[in-house]
Design an enzyme around this catalytic site. Structure first.
Site, mmCIF file in Angstrom:
data_model
loop_
_atom_site.group_PDB
_atom_site.id
_atom_site.type_symbol
_atom_site.label_atom_id
_atom_site.label_comp_id
_atom_site.label_asym_id
_atom_site.label_seq_id
_atom_site.Cartn_x
_atom_site.Cartn_y
_atom_site.Cartn_z
ATOM 1 N N LYS A 72 61.726 31.405 8.602
ATOM 2 C CA LYS A 72 61.689 30.281 7.657
ATOM 3 C C LYS A 72 60.551 30.470 6.664
ATOM 4 O O LYS A 72 59.566 31.144 6.978
ATOM 5 C CB LYS A 72 61.413 28.979 8.429
ATOM 6 C CG LYS A 72 62.566 28.455 9.233
ATOM 7 C CD LYS A 72 62.197 27.155 9.936
ATOM 8 C CE LYS A 72 63.371 26.614 10.735
ATOM 9 N NZ LYS A 72 64.498 26.170 9.914
ATOM 10 N N ASP A 94 60.584 26.265 16.179
ATOM 11 C CA ASP A 94 61.609 27.054 15.511
ATOM 12 C C ASP A 94 61.010 27.728 14.273
ATOM 13 O O ASP A 94 60.875 27.102 13.219
ATOM 14 C CB ASP A 94 62.779 26.129 15.099
ATOM 15 C CG ASP A 94 63.874 26.890 14.362
ATOM 16 O OD1 ASP A 94 63.855 28.141 14.370
ATOM 17 O OD2 ASP A 94 64.766 26.207 13.784
ATOM 18 N N ARG A 122 72.500 25.661 17.762
ATOM 19 C CA ARG A 122 73.879 25.717 18.267
ATOM 20 C C ARG A 122 74.035 26.786 19.346
ATOM 21 O O ARG A 122 74.944 26.716 20.168
ATOM 22 C CB ARG A 122 74.843 25.929 17.091
ATOM 23 C CG ARG A 122 74.599 27.197 16.328
ATOM 24 C CD ARG A 122 75.225 27.190 14.932
ATOM 25 N NE ARG A 122 74.416 26.448 13.960
ATOM 26 C CZ ARG A 122 74.774 26.270 12.684
ATOM 27 N NH1 ARG A 122 75.910 26.768 12.226
ATOM 28 N NH2 ARG A 122 73.993 25.584 11.863
HETATM 29 N N1 BES Z 1 65.883 23.235 13.141
HETATM 30 C C1 BES Z 1 66.601 23.643 12.008
HETATM 31 C C2 BES Z 1 67.206 22.474 11.228
HETATM 32 C C3 BES Z 1 66.249 21.580 10.498
HETATM 33 C C4 BES Z 1 65.727 21.963 9.296
HETATM 34 C C5 BES Z 1 65.957 20.343 11.003
HETATM 35 C C6 BES Z 1 64.884 21.116 8.610
HETATM 36 C C7 BES Z 1 65.124 19.490 10.313
HETATM 37 C C8 BES Z 1 64.588 19.881 9.129
HETATM 38 C C9 BES Z 1 67.748 24.566 12.396
HETATM 39 O O1 BES Z 1 67.503 25.373 13.486
HETATM 40 C C10 BES Z 1 68.019 25.453 11.221
HETATM 41 O O2 BES Z 1 67.134 26.161 10.829
HETATM 42 N N2 BES Z 1 69.223 25.372 10.694
HETATM 43 C C11 BES Z 1 69.591 26.118 9.550
HETATM 44 C C12 BES Z 1 71.021 26.560 9.718
HETATM 45 C C13 BES Z 1 71.490 27.534 8.667
HETATM 46 C C14 BES Z 1 70.766 28.851 8.827
HETATM 47 C C15 BES Z 1 72.971 27.722 8.819
HETATM 48 C C16 BES Z 1 69.459 25.236 8.320
HETATM 49 O O3 BES Z 1 69.786 24.051 8.392
HETATM 50 O O4 BES Z 1 68.998 25.724 7.310
HETATM 51 ZN ZN ZN Z 2 66.178 24.620 14.915
HETATM 52 ZN ZN ZN Z 3 66.526 27.192 13.009
#
Ligand code: BES
Ligand code: ZN
Ligand code: ZN
Length: 565
Positions: free
Chosen positions: A343, A336, A417
């Site tokens: 990110k 991801d 999601r």
């Molecule tokens: N895979 C990530 C969540 C994650 C982040 C898991 C750090 C473990 C450690 C997920 O896909 C993500 O990036 N979620 C975002 C959602 C936001 C953009 C609403 C997040 O948590 O920042």
């Molecule tokens: Zn993710």
């Molecule tokens: Zn993500």
């Protein structure tokens, strides 16, 4: 349709995820199992149940459990009753605060001297090594604390076994005997005692070294489970614990492999391979099938990547066809990057672990099949990369899920999601008794619960009770989180039915759960587990988990839960 997946030519040839396990149950048998160093998986520890007095066995090291002395009067009474009923030659030696049960007089005296000095207290996580003690048929003696005997449960034993493994590893000893008579009287069933010890040792044996060149040291090869009398349930406990550990370790290996060597294609291929020889049926959908099946949301996430997405469908029928299956769904983001909403670079490498939910569902399904449980289960893993390629989702894009709901993709990093929703719709179509999903879904989960508890979300109180009961059995820590209409409202879209991010501040894990709720039929019991904090790097909390690496979180609880319907 079973899609044939390509081979990863870079993968070490000796990888065998499902190699047959040889376990000797009689004494005097020699292991013929060679450690499979380059498999990425730990060599199988051989367990052997031996009915013998401690003095008669031969081992490099004997493990003796030390427990804290119970102070209450009733406990004292119990202890004295047990003492009077104990076999000849065995000693229930009570020092100032520490209890050593069922060991010879000479050994008890040696241990008691250290207890008098305060070097042995019987506390959990304590280990004291007596090198070259040459007592009771072994060169070395290891005292391992298990805490207060009153509080002895499976998790205490699992952790004591992890302490044992660490001490044995640093002592450079490969063949040990565990003095089961030294365990204080417990109401725990014998199979649970042995399953916990087996898990504690076998889970501790895992480390990820596949791409480190040079010789990998094998820490522990064989364990004799020594008891002065035959205990019904020991063999079964070893068998169950060994299968579960093997599958947890396999899941960890899937998670630990870097993104370039654990693509959706490789994940699917490894699942197919691992299921060989079991009754687990694995079907893999490719991109065109995913599209034809109207999984438009899942498909959209994959478009920024060169790697083909896969939808891994696992089915196991151990019960009558009339029995509704329990369905598990796992997020399989093999990497991801965040996509166009990219990110930050720092720590991005950890996003190879974004498929741990999927890996853990695969591990759960494999374990259920190998244990031949009399239940029906389905496992679903949508697997893809999230990359910022030319066809990637752009903020503002609208995608259409399998149930027809429209979604604005306002942040391409909220992609988990967007793949789980289509899988959940498919899960509901299977008319399951319950659905459980596991996902490294939100960074907010890490903020809320750290790497200790897995947060779970359900509106169904009865299901929450089942989850809590299952987790209590397996020693995994879970914490119920809120899921309300407030969270649901925050996920409404401006131009489509839903937005993939919340319109409000905070509660990011609950709003993610509320988004998923739109894809689950109201009458199907469903719980969502956010393993973002517990999916990897939590060995500082649970000594049988790697300090750095995938943990296999929720596999043990899911296996337990599958049997609760
Ligand atoms: N895979 C990530 C969540 C994650 C982040 C898991 C750090 C473990 C450690 C997920 O896909 C993500 O990036 N979620 C975002 C959602 C936001 C953009 C609403 C997040 O948590 O920042
Ligand atoms: Zn993710
Ligand atoms: Zn993500």
């Amino acid at each position: 349709m079973l899609h044939k997946v390509e081979m990863d030519e870079s993968k070490p040839k000796s990888q065998k995820a499902t190699r047959p396990r040889k376990r000797v149950m009689k004494s005097n048998s020699k292991s013929s199992q060679k450690p499979n160093i380059k498999s990425g998986l730990p060599p199988v520890i051989e367990f052997e149940v031996v009915k013998s007095n401690l003095e008669q066995i031969t081992a490099d090291l004997i493990v003796v459990f030390a427990s804290k002395k119970s102070e209450s009067k009733s406990d004292k009474d119990k202890a004295s009753k047990k003492k009077s009923g104990s076999k000849e030659g065995a000693v229930n030696k009570t020092s100032s605060k520490v209890v050593f049960e069922g060991v010879s007089k000479a050994l008890a005296l040696k241990l008691a001297a250290s207890a008098e000095d305060g070097a042995i207290t019987g506390a959990a996580a304590e280990s004291v090594l007596f090198r070259d003690a040459n007592l009771s048929g072994a060169r070395h003696i290891l005292s391992v604390g298990i805490g207060d005997a009153k509080n002895l449960d499976g998790e205490a034993l699992r952790q004591a076994a992890a302490t044992t493994f660490a001490a044995v590893k640093s002592a450079k000893v490969k063949n040990i005997a565990i003095a089961m008579d030294s365990l204080p009287h417990t109401s725990l069933a014998a199979d649970i005692v042995m399953q916990s010890i087996t898990e504690g040792l076998s889970l501790s044996a895992y480390s990820y070294y596949e791409y480190k060149t040079g010789k990998q040291e094998v820490a522990l090869e064989s364990v004799q489970i020594v008891s002065s009398h035959k205990v019904k349930g020991f063999d079964k406990g070893i068998e169950t614990g060994a299968v579960i550990s093997e599958c947890v370790n396999f899941s960890r290996w899937l998670g630990d492999r870097p993104g370039n060597r654990m693509t959706p294609t490789i994940l699917a291929e490894e699942t197919v391979k691992a299921a060989k020889g079991t009754k687990l049926k694995v079907t893999v959908w490719d991109r065109s099938k995913i599209k034809a099946e109207k999984m438009g949301s899942f498909l959209s996430v994959s478009l920024g990547s060169e790697q083909e997405p896969k939808f891994i469908v696992m089915e196991y029928n151990g019960a009558a066809a009339s029995k509704k299956p329990v369905c598990f769904v796992g997020k399989g983001l093999t990497f991801d990057s965040g996509g166009i909403s990219i990110k930050p670079s720092a720590g991005m490498e950890e996003m190879k672990y974004d498929m741990c939910g999927g890996a853990n569902v695969i591990g759960t399904m494999l374990a259920i099949a190998k244990l031949k449980l009399k239940i029906n289960v389905i496992g679903l893993v949508p697997a893809t990369e999230n990359m910022p390629g030319p066809n990637a989702n752009k903020p503002g894009d609208i995608v259409i899920a399998r149930n027809g709901k429209t979604i604005e993709v306002n942040n391409t990093d909220a992609e988990g999601r967007l793949i789980l929703n289509d899988a959940l719709v498919y899960a509901c179509e299977q008319e399951p008794a319950a659905i459980f999903d596991a996902a490294t879904l939100t960074g907010a989960m890490v903020v809320a619960l750290g790497n200790i508890h897995t947060g779970f979300f359900t509106r169904n109180d009865k299901l929450a009770e089942k989850v809590n009961a299952a987790a209590a059995e397996t020693g995994e820590l879970v914490w119920r989180m809120p899921l309300t209409d407030f969270h649901g409202k925050d996920m409404k879209g401006t131009y489509a039915d839903l937005s993939n991010i919340s319109s409000a501040k905070g509660a990011g894990s609950a709003t993610a759960a509320a988004f998923l709720e739109n894809f689950v039929d109201k009458d199907i019991p469903w719980a969502h587990f956010d393993i973002a904090g517990t999916g990897w790097h939590n060995g500082d909390r649970f000594p049988y988990n790697p300090r750095k690496g995938a943990s296999g979180a929720m596999i043990r609880t899911f296996i337990q839960l599958a049997q609760a319907f």
